[in-house]
Write a protein that holds these residues in place. Structure first.
Motif, PDB file in Angstrom:
ATOM      1  N   LEU A  90      -7.777  -8.604 -91.932  1.00  0.00           N
ATOM      2  CA  LEU A  90      -7.229  -9.011 -90.761  1.00  0.00           C
ATOM      3  C   LEU A  90      -6.834 -10.441 -90.981  1.00  0.00           C
ATOM      4  O   LEU A  90      -7.870 -11.043 -90.864  1.00  0.00           O
ATOM      5  N   PHE A 104      -2.982 -11.833 -84.368  1.00  0.00           N
ATOM      6  CA  PHE A 104      -3.300 -11.197 -85.664  1.00  0.00           C
ATOM      7  C   PHE A 104      -2.155 -10.500 -86.215  1.00  0.00           C
ATOM      8  O   PHE A 104      -1.174  -9.925 -85.720  1.00  0.00           O
ATOM      9  N   GLY A 105      -2.342 -10.491 -87.652  1.00  0.00           N
ATOM     10  CA  GLY A 105      -1.556  -9.267 -88.361  1.00  0.00           C
ATOM     11  C   GLY A 105      -1.843  -7.996 -88.278  1.00  0.00           C
ATOM     12  O   GLY A 105      -2.867  -7.530 -87.716  1.00  0.00           O
ATOM     13  N   SER A 106      -1.039  -7.153 -88.952  1.00  0.00           N
ATOM     14  CA  SER A 106      -1.201  -5.653 -88.458  1.00  0.00           C
ATOM     15  C   SER A 106      -2.358  -4.993 -89.278  1.00  0.00           C
ATOM     16  O   SER A 106      -3.121  -4.024 -89.175  1.00  0.00           O
TER      17      SER A 106
ATOM     18  N   ALA B  41      -5.052   0.954 -86.695  1.00  0.00           N
ATOM     19  CA  ALA B  41      -3.789   0.678 -87.663  1.00  0.00           C
ATOM     20  C   ALA B  41      -3.140  -0.423 -87.246  1.00  0.00           C
ATOM     21  O   ALA B  41      -1.861  -0.775 -87.699  1.00  0.00           O
ATOM     22  N   GLU B  42      -3.671  -1.336 -86.237  1.00  0.00           N
ATOM     23  CA  GLU B  42      -2.768  -2.401 -85.567  1.00  0.00           C
ATOM     24  C   GLU B  42      -4.034  -3.762 -85.759  1.00  0.00           C
ATOM     25  O   GLU B  42      -4.948  -3.380 -85.450  1.00  0.00           O
ATOM     26  N   GLY B  43      -3.313  -4.678 -85.583  1.00  0.00           N
ATOM     27  CA  GLY B  43      -4.194  -5.970 -85.493  1.00  0.00           C
ATOM     28  C   GLY B  43      -4.528  -6.103 -84.003  1.00  0.00           C
ATOM     29  O   GLY B  43      -4.100  -5.555 -83.007  1.00  0.00           O
ATOM     30  N   PRO B  44      -5.522  -6.820 -83.692  1.00  0.00           N
ATOM     31  CA  PRO B  44      -6.096  -7.032 -82.280  1.00  0.00           C
ATOM     32  C   PRO B  44      -4.890  -7.685 -81.584  1.00  0.00           C
ATOM     33  O   PRO B  44      -4.337  -8.798 -82.203  1.00  0.00           O
TER      34      PRO B  44
END
Lengths: 113, 112
Positions: A90, A104-106, B41-44
């Motif tokens: 991340l 944050f990015g994904s 599958a996502e960022g925080p």
């Protein structure tokens, strides 16, 4: 809103390969960070950068390096990928001071086989 | 040694009831404490924060409480909704280090 973009969502690499993970942010943030997320261990800081050409080791830098040639781009490099580097990576940017949070990015799910 | 700990790896709660997530820390120099929410599958995503000089901060259904003497903070979600099902991370920031330290996360499941 700040957008942080990671170039790949999923990667599969072989042991010993050199791996590049790219991250770009669009809000002119000076601070950028790379974390890895593993079950039960939370997010652990690998490297961070306060400015172009500048880098600082985080808590688990072994086996990794970084590059920040432009303010908006922060790259994480696995010099010789190993299976224990299989993880979710991340990227984040921003400054959490005064109560604000990172963006944050994904994430990139990297599997090393 | 982990400076930020979330001792409960998971929590299950009925829709409409209160969810309470706990976090302990060891570094008395932390300046801010934050909570992040993460879907698979996502960022925080940043949820709520509290300064070390405060003991409570509220934002809609989310309230964070800080007990500095006990080095403990908690996140209350009232009422819990199915969309709150996610992993929640506690994090702490020290100005001197200018970086966030995260806990291990708590997986919350809200049952309809």
């Amino acid at each position: 809103d700040v957008k942080v973009t990671q170039s790949s969502r999923y990667l599969v690499k072989r042991t010993g390969e050199k791996v590049f993970l790219e991250c770009v942010q669009d809000m002119d943030h000076e601070n950028m960070f790379w974390y890895r997320q593993d079950p039960g261990l939370g997010l652990r800081l690998i490297y961070f950068s306060y400015d172009v050409k500048m880098k600082e080791k985080g808590d688990i830098p072994e086996g990794y390096s970084v590059s920040r040639e432009k303010k908006e781009r922060f790259s994480l490099i696995l010099e010789s990928a190993s299976t224990n580097q299989t993880s979710m990576y991340l990227c984040a940017s921003g400054t959490p001071g005064r109560g604000g949070g990172y963006t944050f990015g994904s994430g990139t799910r990297l599997t090393v086989v | 040694d982990q400076q930020v700990k979330q001792n409960s790896p998971s929590l299950s709660v009925q829709e409409g009831r209160i969810s309470i997530l706990n976090c302990d820390y060891t570094n008395s120099m932390f300046d801010y404490f934050l909570w992040y929410k993460k879907y698979p599958a996502e960022g925080p995503t940043f949820l709520i924060s509290i300064s070390s000089i405060k003991d409570k901060n509220e934002d809609g259904r989310f309230t964070v409480f800080l007990n500095k003497s006990a080095k403990h903070l908690s996140l209350h979600i009232v009422p819990s909704q199915p969309g709150d099902s996610a992993v929640y991370f506690c994090a702490a920031w020290e100005a001197a280090g200018n970086k966030l330290t995260f806990g291990g996360g708590t997986r919350v499941l809200v049952k309809p």
